[in-house]
Design an enzyme around this catalytic site. Structure first.
Site, PDB file in Angstrom:
ATOM      1  N   TYR A 257      15.012  19.997  20.938  1.00  0.00           N
ATOM      2  CA  TYR A 257      13.225  20.193  20.080  1.00  0.00           C
ATOM      3  C   TYR A 257      13.779  21.176  19.168  1.00  0.00           C
ATOM      4  O   TYR A 257      13.747  21.551  17.746  1.00  0.00           O
ATOM      5  CB  TYR A 257      11.697  20.155  20.792  1.00  0.00           C
ATOM      6  CG  TYR A 257      10.772  19.702  20.084  1.00  0.00           C
ATOM      7  CD1 TYR A 257      10.559  19.429  19.108  1.00  0.00           C
ATOM      8  CD2 TYR A 257      10.083  21.182  19.976  1.00  0.00           C
ATOM      9  CE1 TYR A 257       9.841  19.893  17.471  1.00  0.00           C
ATOM     10  CE2 TYR A 257       8.716  21.507  19.352  1.00  0.00           C
ATOM     11  CZ  TYR A 257       8.786  20.736  18.061  1.00  0.00           C
ATOM     12  OH  TYR A 257       7.678  20.862  17.659  1.00  0.00           O
TER      13      TYR A 257
ATOM     14  N   SER B  18       8.279  25.113  14.283  1.00  0.00           N
ATOM     15  CA  SER B  18       7.865  25.646  15.359  1.00  0.00           C
ATOM     16  C   SER B  18       7.756  26.661  15.916  1.00  0.00           C
ATOM     17  O   SER B  18       8.997  27.386  15.953  1.00  0.00           O
ATOM     18  CB  SER B  18       7.917  24.627  16.358  1.00  0.00           C
ATOM     19  OG  SER B  18       7.944  24.521  17.560  1.00  0.00           O
TER      20      SER B  18
END
Length: 350
Positions: free
Chosen positions: A168, A143
């Site tokens: 995350y 990501s």
């Protein structure tokens, strides 16, 4: 780089009822001859399950698509799937997504993004045991969040990313580190893709553009963070899928220390001002007749875990695969508005 012919292959896609996963499966099924896709998804309720069911229903029209409901954090389940279907290419897209959700629900991220990914790596490793179909290539989702609050732009995969600003992001950086160690120790090729704000029809409802649309349709005010002074490298789903498929078909070159490992940015490399994006969305919703009055906006400060901008340096992906996104934000949001009208407005009015 070794080339991989995807025709007649068995491909495992985790997170196959997710936004990127379902679009990838559909494109693979339509583009390659005698391809078999094994799709895994736990169909969790992080967002509206009916959207995942809708995407799954589109895939189940294909006879060479097999869906298995299950969780990648369940080691026995993953090893059973690998033993039964023996995939030769694996695309791991299953993950607990979302920056803000990770602040209040950290356990979900450790289970899916750390334990789940470890299980996938272990299964790839054991595919190299005698007599099995070995995994020729593992492609997995990282990501743009790994860049955290890096000031240097555009973000390059050569940049240091040791200071994540959300759990995350930390789990995604961990995926890259784990993949490197497994590729080094066991020799199977792995490629990580750092996705940059993917959007489009049937996307994730927790993403800003989808949440904005839901609120606008309800006549509610939309919240714009950092007083609208944010930039995102919005990338249309079809462009992302083309990039993933290109990457699947070539294993990475060996690193200087002989590891078949690579990480790429996959994004639009043209960050859009958030306010411009919102105004374009408003225009597209008006063009489809979904709304007919101006959108009310509330400007708020930056939220914890958010970053000011995302901006992908995609030169490596362009050099190695000819990757060049072609969809403008206006085209992409137009396609989303058309789908939204059909899926929500027209359906409701029937």
């Amino acid at each position: 780089m070794a080339k991989i012919d995807l025709n007649k292959r068995t491909i495992l896609v985790t997170g196959s009822s997710g936004f990127i996963g379902s679009n990838l499966c559909k494109a693979l099924l339509e583009q390659f001859e005698d391809i078999k896709i094994i799709g895994i998804d736990n169909m969790n309720d992080y967002y509206d399950v009916s959207l995942k069911e809708y995407r799954l229903s589109q895939l189940q029209k294909y006879s060479n698509y097999t869906f298995i409901k299950g969780d990648i954090a369940d080691k026995a389940f993953i090893h059973e799937v690998f033993a039964k279907y023996q995939p030769s290419v694996v695309v791991n897209l299953a993950a607990q997504a979302g920056v803000r959700y990770s602040i209040t629900n950290p356990d979900a991220y450790i289970q899916s993004n750390i334990i789940g990914f470890f299980n996938i790596l272990e299964a790839c490793r054991y595919s190299y045991d005698d007599g099995k179909t070995k995994v020729d290539h593992l492609v997995y989702a990282s990501s743009s969040s790994v860049y955290g609050s890096n000031k240097k732009v555009p973000y390059s995969t050569d940049d240091k990313v040791d200071n994540p600003v959300s759990l995350y992001a930390a789990t995604k950086k961990s995926n890259e580190l784990l993949a490197h160690s497994y590729s080094k120790l066991y020799g199977f090729p792995s490629t990580g893709l750092r996705f940059f704000t993917v959007y489009g029809p049937a996307g994730r409802p927790d993403m800003a553009y989808f949440k904005f649309t839901n609120k606008i349709v309800m006549g509610e005010k939309i919240q714009i963070y950092n007083n609208g002074d944010m930039k995102r490298d919005f990338t249309y789903i079809d462009d992302i899928v083309k990039g993933i498929i290109a990457v699947m078909q070539k294993t990475p070159e060996l690193t200087e220390d002989g590891v078949p490992y690579k990480v790429y940015n996959i994004g639009n490399s043209q960050p859009e001002d958030l306010l411009t994006f919102v105004n374009t969305l408003e225009e597209c919703l008006k063009n489809e007749g979904i709304i007919n009055k101006p959108v009310e906006k509330e400007f708020l400060p930056m939220q914890p875990g958010d970053v000011y901008q995302t901006f992908a340096d995609t030169r490596d992906l362009e050099k190695d695969f000819g990757f060049k996104p072609k969809t403008s934000v206006k085209e992409g949001l137009s396609a989303f508005a058309k789908w939204y009208k059909e899926a929500y407005i027209n359906k409701k009015n029937k």
